[in-house]
Design a protein around this motif. Structure first.
Motif, PDB file in Angstrom:
ATOM      1  N   ALA A 179      -2.268  -0.666  11.148  1.00 41.84           N
ATOM      2  CA  ALA A 179      -2.989  -0.664  12.439  1.00 41.84           C
ATOM      3  C   ALA A 179      -3.161   0.777  12.903  1.00 41.84           C
ATOM      4  O   ALA A 179      -4.219   1.175  13.378  1.00 41.84           O
ATOM      5  N   ASP A 206      -3.330   4.336  11.198  1.00 43.92           N
ATOM      6  CA  ASP A 206      -3.519   4.809   9.830  1.00 43.92           C
ATOM      7  C   ASP A 206      -4.359   6.086   9.857  1.00 43.92           C
ATOM      8  O   ASP A 206      -5.529   6.049  10.252  1.00 43.92           O
ATOM      9  N   VAL A 207      -3.747   7.209   9.451  1.00 45.02           N
ATOM     10  CA  VAL A 207      -4.477   8.482   9.547  1.00 45.02           C
ATOM     11  C   VAL A 207      -5.559   8.641   8.479  1.00 45.02           C
ATOM     12  O   VAL A 207      -6.316   9.608   8.499  1.00 45.02           O
ATOM     13  N   VAL A 217      -8.071   6.890   8.501  1.00 48.11           N
ATOM     14  CA  VAL A 217      -9.298   6.371   9.148  1.00 48.11           C
ATOM     15  C   VAL A 217     -10.420   7.397   9.281  1.00 48.11           C
ATOM     16  O   VAL A 217     -11.511   7.049   9.768  1.00 48.11           O
ATOM     17  N   GLY A 241      -5.943  12.964  14.849  1.00 49.01           N
ATOM     18  CA  GLY A 241      -6.261  12.909  16.287  1.00 49.01           C
ATOM     19  C   GLY A 241      -5.360  11.965  17.074  1.00 49.01           C
ATOM     20  O   GLY A 241      -5.255  12.086  18.292  1.00 49.01           O
ATOM     21  N   GLY A 242      -4.713  11.032  16.393  1.00 48.57           N
ATOM     22  CA  GLY A 242      -3.868  10.068  17.079  1.00 48.57           C
ATOM     23  C   GLY A 242      -2.389  10.381  16.997  1.00 48.57           C
ATOM     24  O   GLY A 242      -1.552   9.562  17.406  1.00 48.57           O
ATOM     25  N   SER A 247      -3.073   5.861  25.792  1.00 46.49           N
ATOM     26  CA  SER A 247      -4.354   5.769  25.090  1.00 46.49           C
ATOM     27  C   SER A 247      -5.194   4.739  25.798  1.00 46.49           C
ATOM     28  O   SER A 247      -4.708   3.657  26.114  1.00 46.49           O
ATOM     29  N   HIS A 302     -12.759   4.947  21.198  1.00 44.16           N
ATOM     30  CA  HIS A 302     -12.605   5.905  20.090  1.00 44.16           C
ATOM     31  C   HIS A 302     -11.436   5.525  19.178  1.00 44.16           C
ATOM     32  O   HIS A 302     -11.197   6.162  18.168  1.00 44.16           O
ATOM     33  N   ILE A 303     -10.726   4.474  19.576  1.00 45.30           N
ATOM     34  CA  ILE A 303      -9.687   3.943  18.678  1.00 45.30           C
ATOM     35  C   ILE A 303     -10.325   2.847  17.842  1.00 45.30           C
ATOM     36  O   ILE A 303     -10.994   1.950  18.374  1.00 45.30           O
ATOM     37  N   PRO A 353      -8.624  -0.127  11.698  1.00 47.39           N
ATOM     38  CA  PRO A 353      -8.901   0.271  10.311  1.00 47.39           C
ATOM     39  C   PRO A 353      -9.296  -0.909   9.421  1.00 47.39           C
ATOM     40  O   PRO A 353      -9.993  -0.725   8.434  1.00 47.39           O
ATOM     41  N   ASP A 363       2.899   9.102  20.565  1.00 48.12           N
ATOM     42  CA  ASP A 363       1.453   9.219  20.328  1.00 48.12           C
ATOM     43  C   ASP A 363       0.935   8.177  19.323  1.00 48.12           C
ATOM     44  O   ASP A 363       0.069   7.364  19.654  1.00 48.12           O
ATOM     45  N   THR A 367       0.992   4.309  20.480  1.00 46.59           N
ATOM     46  CA  THR A 367      -0.004   3.714  21.398  1.00 46.59           C
ATOM     47  C   THR A 367      -1.111   3.019  20.603  1.00 46.59           C
ATOM     48  O   THR A 367      -1.630   1.988  21.030  1.00 46.59           O
ATOM     49  N   LYS A 368      -1.464   3.580  19.463  1.00 45.54           N
ATOM     50  CA  LYS A 368      -2.535   2.977  18.648  1.00 45.54           C
ATOM     51  C   LYS A 368      -2.084   1.644  18.038  1.00 45.54           C
ATOM     52  O   LYS A 368      -2.891   0.726  17.882  1.00 45.54           O
ATOM     53  N   VAL A 403      -4.403  -1.529  18.809  1.00 43.70           N
ATOM     54  CA  VAL A 403      -5.090  -2.268  17.735  1.00 43.70           C
ATOM     55  C   VAL A 403      -4.554  -3.699  17.600  1.00 43.70           C
ATOM     56  O   VAL A 403      -5.323  -4.647  17.470  1.00 43.70           O
TER      57      VAL A 403
HETATM   58  P1  ADP Z   1      -6.046  11.234  22.731  1.00 45.17           P
HETATM   59  O1  ADP Z   1      -4.592  11.564  22.712  1.00 45.17           O
HETATM   60  O2  ADP Z   1      -6.931  12.331  22.275  1.00 45.17           O
HETATM   61  O3  ADP Z   1      -6.505  10.574  23.988  1.00 45.17           O
HETATM   62  P2  ADP Z   1      -5.405   8.943  21.196  1.00 45.17           P
HETATM   63  O4  ADP Z   1      -3.973   9.305  21.162  1.00 45.17           O
HETATM   64  O5  ADP Z   1      -5.800   7.745  21.977  1.00 45.17           O
HETATM   65  O6  ADP Z   1      -6.302  10.165  21.615  1.00 45.17           O
HETATM   66  O7  ADP Z   1      -5.876   8.755  19.690  1.00 45.17           O
HETATM   67  C1  ADP Z   1      -7.221   8.467  19.401  1.00 45.17           C
HETATM   68  C2  ADP Z   1      -7.663   9.240  18.184  1.00 45.17           C
HETATM   69  O8  ADP Z   1      -6.899   8.798  17.068  1.00 45.17           O
HETATM   70  C3  ADP Z   1      -9.106   9.006  17.820  1.00 45.17           C
HETATM   71  O9  ADP Z   1      -9.945   9.929  18.451  1.00 45.17           O
HETATM   72  C4  ADP Z   1      -9.097   9.175  16.325  1.00 45.17           C
HETATM   73  O10 ADP Z   1      -9.153  10.542  15.991  1.00 45.17           O
HETATM   74  C5  ADP Z   1      -7.732   8.647  15.934  1.00 45.17           C
HETATM   75  N1  ADP Z   1      -7.698   7.213  15.622  1.00 45.17           N
HETATM   76  C6  ADP Z   1      -8.542   6.230  16.028  1.00 45.17           C
HETATM   77  N2  ADP Z   1      -8.145   5.030  15.593  1.00 45.17           N
HETATM   78  C7  ADP Z   1      -7.015   5.227  14.883  1.00 45.17           C
HETATM   79  C8  ADP Z   1      -6.131   4.367  14.153  1.00 45.17           C
HETATM   80  N3  ADP Z   1      -6.316   3.054  14.106  1.00 45.17           N
HETATM   81  N4  ADP Z   1      -5.079   4.943  13.524  1.00 45.17           N
HETATM   82  C9  ADP Z   1      -4.874   6.280  13.568  1.00 45.17           C
HETATM   83  N5  ADP Z   1      -5.661   7.134  14.235  1.00 45.17           N
HETATM   84  C10 ADP Z   1      -6.722   6.624  14.892  1.00 45.17           C
END
Ligand code: ADP
Ligand code: MG
Length: 341
Positions: free
Chosen positions: A114, A116-117, A119, A174-175, A245, A261-262, A265, A288, A291-292, A296
């Protein structure tokens, strides 16, 4: 008021006074700098401005260094160099990149991908969609999805090498990178003797010892509908991290549907539900990415997964037809908090 009632707080304030006596008078200083596509904010309590200035400059420099390693915008970054060798041999990586990728893989395994870098190729298509306001093309998405999967990343814990097994793979930190950067900036401040500090990397916040004039840092959870309005809940934290997030800032609206933006995958699609996820953890390297997981999988499936790590809990605010709906993970009530009426 009875005499005995008066003595208790008096005794407490006396105790507090003795505890603080060893510390010089501290003043609050705050600094901001743009890094990693967001604004980094540092708040420190320091004996004087020169000390605060020096320590925060060093902390921002550390963040800039990490950005140079983990950026997926800078072609010269260590991350992009690694992606350039996808489909080839294992590559030795720096300690920072290793630490982040090892955690990323751990969270990916626990959440069954859920978070997964790998992505990157999907995220890239959605970034383009934000510009064109057109959904990504189905063929492009299918091709991108074929390059995604944490099983396509091989880590060698002894040699600290990373192998991306398919050509065209593209990692996106980014996540997770901002959470790690907040931790590392906080560590630099501590090494400079400023342990009473907070580092906010956009929505990823790491806090050290409490402010000089309070017993904890107060961090508000922004409402889902209007993130600039007053928070309804505040967390009181020391030596911890909190990440949020949500779709408040970065999303694309296509045909009346709002895509975050999330991305999921598995489907390759941007999330569509309106919600913000908050995760409290011992540090940003946990909060960090986690939260994803909740974003997801949803709170029902996500909360038990994130709580496998000690000291981690989550809170979700969802927008429904009936208004805001909140849910908290099992251990969330153990976090000190205050609700605003
Ligand atoms: P921010 O801290 O910048 O607000 P988040 O922590 O919410 O951002 O992470 C969102 C970023 O993570 C996206 O912009 C993208 O680069 C990346 N991302 C999006 N979906 C996933 C996922 N399912 N797993 C890992 N990374 C993701
Ligand atoms: Mg984040």
């Amino acid at each position: 008021m009875s005499k005995s009632l008066l003595t208790v707080p008096m005794l407490l304030s006396l105790l507090a006074a003795t505890a603080l006596a060893a510390e010089p008078k501290l003043t609050r200083y705050s600094f901001t700098e743009p890094h990693m596509g967001t604004t980094f904010k540092i708040i420190v309590y320091a004996p004087d401005e020169a000390a605060a200035d020096k320590a925060s400059k060093a902390a921002f420099a550390r963040v800039a260094e990490l950005d140079g390693i983990m950026s997926d915008y800078k072609p010269a970054s260590e991350l992009m160099q690694l992606c350039g060798k996808a489909g080839g041999d294992p590559v030795k990586v720096s300690d920072d990149l290793w630490t982040v990728l090892e955690r990323a893989q751990e969270v990916a395994k626990r959440s069954d991908g859920a978070f997964d870098v790998t992505v990157g190729p999907i995220v890239r298509l959605w970034r383009r969609a934000r510009g064109t306001r057109q959904l990504p093309d189905a063929d492009d998405l299918a091709k991108a999805k074929a390059l995604v999967g944490h099983d396509k990343v091989k880590l060698d814990p002894k040699a600290h090498t990373v192998q991306l097994t398919k050509e065209g793979m593209r990692l996106d930190l980014g996540g997770i990178a901002k959470g790690y950067a907040a931790d590392q900036a906080l560590l630099v401040l501590k090494k400079h003797g400023l342990a009473r500090a907070l580092v906010a990397a956009g929505g990823d916040i790491a806090v050290g010892d409490a402010p000089a004039d309070a017993d904890a840092w107060t961090v508000g959870i922004a409402p889902v509908e209007d993130p600039l309005s007053k928070p309804k809940k505040y967390l009181l934290l020391t030596n911890a991290a909190v990440s949020t997030s949500g779709d408040a800032e970065r999303y694309v609206e296509i045909d009346g549907k709002r895509y975050s933006h999330i991305v999921d995958p598995k489907t390759g699609l941007g999330l569509v539900g309106r919600m913000t996820v908050t995760v409290v953890a011992p540090n940003g390297l946990w909060s960090d990415p986690l939260t994803k997981v909740v974003a997801v999988l949803g709170p029902e499936k996500g909360f038990p997964i994130i709580e496998q790590t000690r000291g981690v809990s989550g809170y979700v605010v969802r927008k429904t037809d009936k208004g805001e709906e909140t849910s908290a993970s099992k251990h969330f009530p153990e976090v000190r908090q205050r609700d605003e009426k």
